[in-house]
Design an enzyme around this catalytic site. Structure first.
Site, PDB file in Angstrom:
ATOM      1  N   ASP A   1      31.754  35.903  40.510  1.00  0.00           N
ATOM      2  CA  ASP A   1      32.624  36.325  41.833  1.00  0.00           C
ATOM      3  C   ASP A   1      31.642  36.678  43.169  1.00  0.00           C
ATOM      4  OD1 ASP A   1      35.885  38.632  42.282  1.00  0.00           O
ATOM      5  OD2 ASP A   1      34.388  38.358  43.429  1.00  0.00           O
TER       6      ASP A   1
ATOM      7  N   LEU B   1      50.521  39.339  31.668  1.00  0.00           N
ATOM      8  CA  LEU B   1      50.214  40.552  31.872  1.00  0.00           C
ATOM      9  C   LEU B   1      50.481  41.451  32.625  1.00  0.00           C
ATOM     10  CD1 LEU B   1      46.158  39.155  31.737  1.00  0.00           C
ATOM     11  CD2 LEU B   1      47.965  39.350  30.438  1.00  0.00           C
TER      12      LEU B   1
ATOM     13  N   CYS C   1      52.089  41.971  41.710  1.00  0.00           N
ATOM     14  CA  CYS C   1      52.663  40.870  41.017  1.00  0.00           C
ATOM     15  C   CYS C   1      54.574  40.990  41.826  1.00  0.00           C
ATOM     16  CB  CYS C   1      53.480  41.027  39.487  1.00  0.00           C
ATOM     17  SG  CYS C   1      51.221  40.275  39.280  1.00  0.00           S
TER      18      CYS C   1
END
Length: 434
Positions: free
Chosen positions: A30, A152, A262
């Site tokens: 990252d 998930l 999401c």
């Protein structure tokens, strides 16, 4: 075999850590140095049950590392997962700029015969575009493209990864499928199902799953509204229909609407995908509109039980996270409800077990009277009305003497027993107020 994850956010960190737990050699990459420094100190930047312990144990075992030196780590990686964010653009489409930036980085640094896997949620055809971006960055590189979407749930992501309903791998090459399957060898040996599809089908499957679940939430919320109007009880209705094996009981709990990282993003994105393919997706269009209206309607519900005026009234807000067991407040229904009540002049006292710091940052420039409480008792004792927005277990088990000091309880999750408060107004969802 070395596995690299570009992106150590929610998806990359959980997936990378869990793959390490399955015995793989993983590096999470990252550009955010602060995040990587925290992870190297054994501190998870996100709250997710079980994640901190797994990151620590796998780092200590030498299977998991964290780095900001993306170019260096990609050079000897055999499999590279793209796990960067795909936020909503202004038109509702998925913003793929981070995905293509990752693809360019891979093109410039990866070794030949590397497998590039999209873990990020991306529109149909993105794999093809990633391939084009890599070829543009390095025409000589030999590589393979695959899709391995995650399914998930925040709050139980580690459990979901380790005990999956299915492992979905989209490939156009059998050899690539076999190689990626080895990452999940332990789970396959335990009997968990692995599914092979083409890349386009894998890309669409993630959107289709989330859109369908959002649709169930929107449906049962409207059934709850009908219950309130007709005198029916939503709990009895959902119990009756949930026993039908064709329906099942999951995602039949009414509430203030869906939120999180999401469902809002992916429902908007699938509408954009459908539009690009000249498909009229009326059902999901209606779901998106209904969910936006739902959050405002829940604020109006609170105002209505306060005789149509909340100006100057003290209201406890219990829960800002979009769901329990997470600190994620992204597109949480609580945000819109708080904004509407603050605009109407309410004095708000907000408490959340994990999301309070994120809420403070979000509302840092708010003009309304918004106070943040580190104890749930502080929020309740300062208020006449309590609004339960997030289904934290803690709120079910609050000492009832604290609730008894209120005049009104608005339970937007139906998690407490309203019959225990005959002396005050209790308002749930999909049932008659007492």
């Amino acid at each position: 075999m070395k596995i690299a994850f570009i992106g150590a956010g929610y998806v990359g960190l959980v997936s990378g850590t869990c793959l390490a737990e399955l015995g793989n050699n993983v590096v999470c990459l990252d550009q955010n140095r602060e995040k990587i420094d925290l992870l190297n100190q054994g501190i998870s930047p996100i709250f997710e049950d079980g994640l901190s312990d797994l990151t620590k144990s796998n780092k200590e075992a030498g299977r998991l590392k964290f780095s900001t030196d993306i170019a260096l780590e990609l050079k000897d990686s055999d499999i590279i997962f793209i796990a960067v964010g795909t936020p909503s653009a202004n038109d509702g489409s998925a913003d793929l700029s981070y995905v293509f930036a990752a693809a360019e980085m891979i093109g410039k640094n990866a070794k030949n015969n590397v497998i590039i896997v999209t873990k990020s949620t991306v529109p149909v055809g993105t794999g093809d575009k990633i391939s084009e971006a890599i070829k543009k960055a390095n025409p000589e590189l030999k590589f393979h493209i695959a899709s391995n979407p995650e399914f998930l749930r925040e709050g139980s992501a580690v459990k979901d990864f380790m005990n999956p309903d299915r492992i979905l791998i989209g490939v156009n090459d059998n050899a690539v499928f076999e190689k990626l399957s080895t990452l999940y060898k332990k789970q396959i040996e335990q009997g968990f199902k692995i599914i092979k599809t083409d890349i386009h089908s894998a890309e669409l499957a993630k959107y289709a799953a989330n859109a369908y679940l959002a649709m169930r939430i929107g449906f049962i919320n409207q059934v709850a509204d009908l219950c309130e109007k007709s005198g029916a009880d939503i709990k009895q209705v959902t119990n009756a229909i949930g026993l039908d094996k064709r329906i099942g009981s999951h995602f039949l709990n009414p509430g203030p609407g869906y939120g999180g990282s999401c469902f809002p993003k992916d429902t908007r994105a699938i509408l954009n995908i459908a539009k690009n393919f000249h498909c009229d997706f009326k059902i999901i269009d209606a779901v998106v509109k209904a969910n936006d209206e739902r959050q405002i309607n829940m604020a109006e519900k609170v105002i209505a039980v306060n005789d149509g005026d909340v100006k100057g009234k003290n209201i406890a807000i219990l829960g800002v996270a979009f769901k329990a067991n997470t600190d994620d407040i992204r597109e949480s229904p609580a945000l819109k409800i708080i904004e509407v009540l603050a605009d109407r002049g309410a004095i708000l006292h907000i408490y959340d077990p994990q999301g309070l710091e994120n809420a403070k940052e979000y509302f840092s420039k708010s003009a309304g009277q918004i106070n943040f409480c580190t104890l749930v008792a502080d929020a309740l004792l300062k208020s006449e009305t309590a609004v339960i927005i997030t289904e934290w277990e803690q709120f079910k088990n609050i000492n009832y003497s604290l609730y008894k000091k209120l005049t009104t309880i608005v339970d937007l999750r139906n998690i407490i027993d309203g019959s225990k408060f005959p002396e005050k107004k209790y308002v749930g969802i999909g049932k008659q107020a007492n």
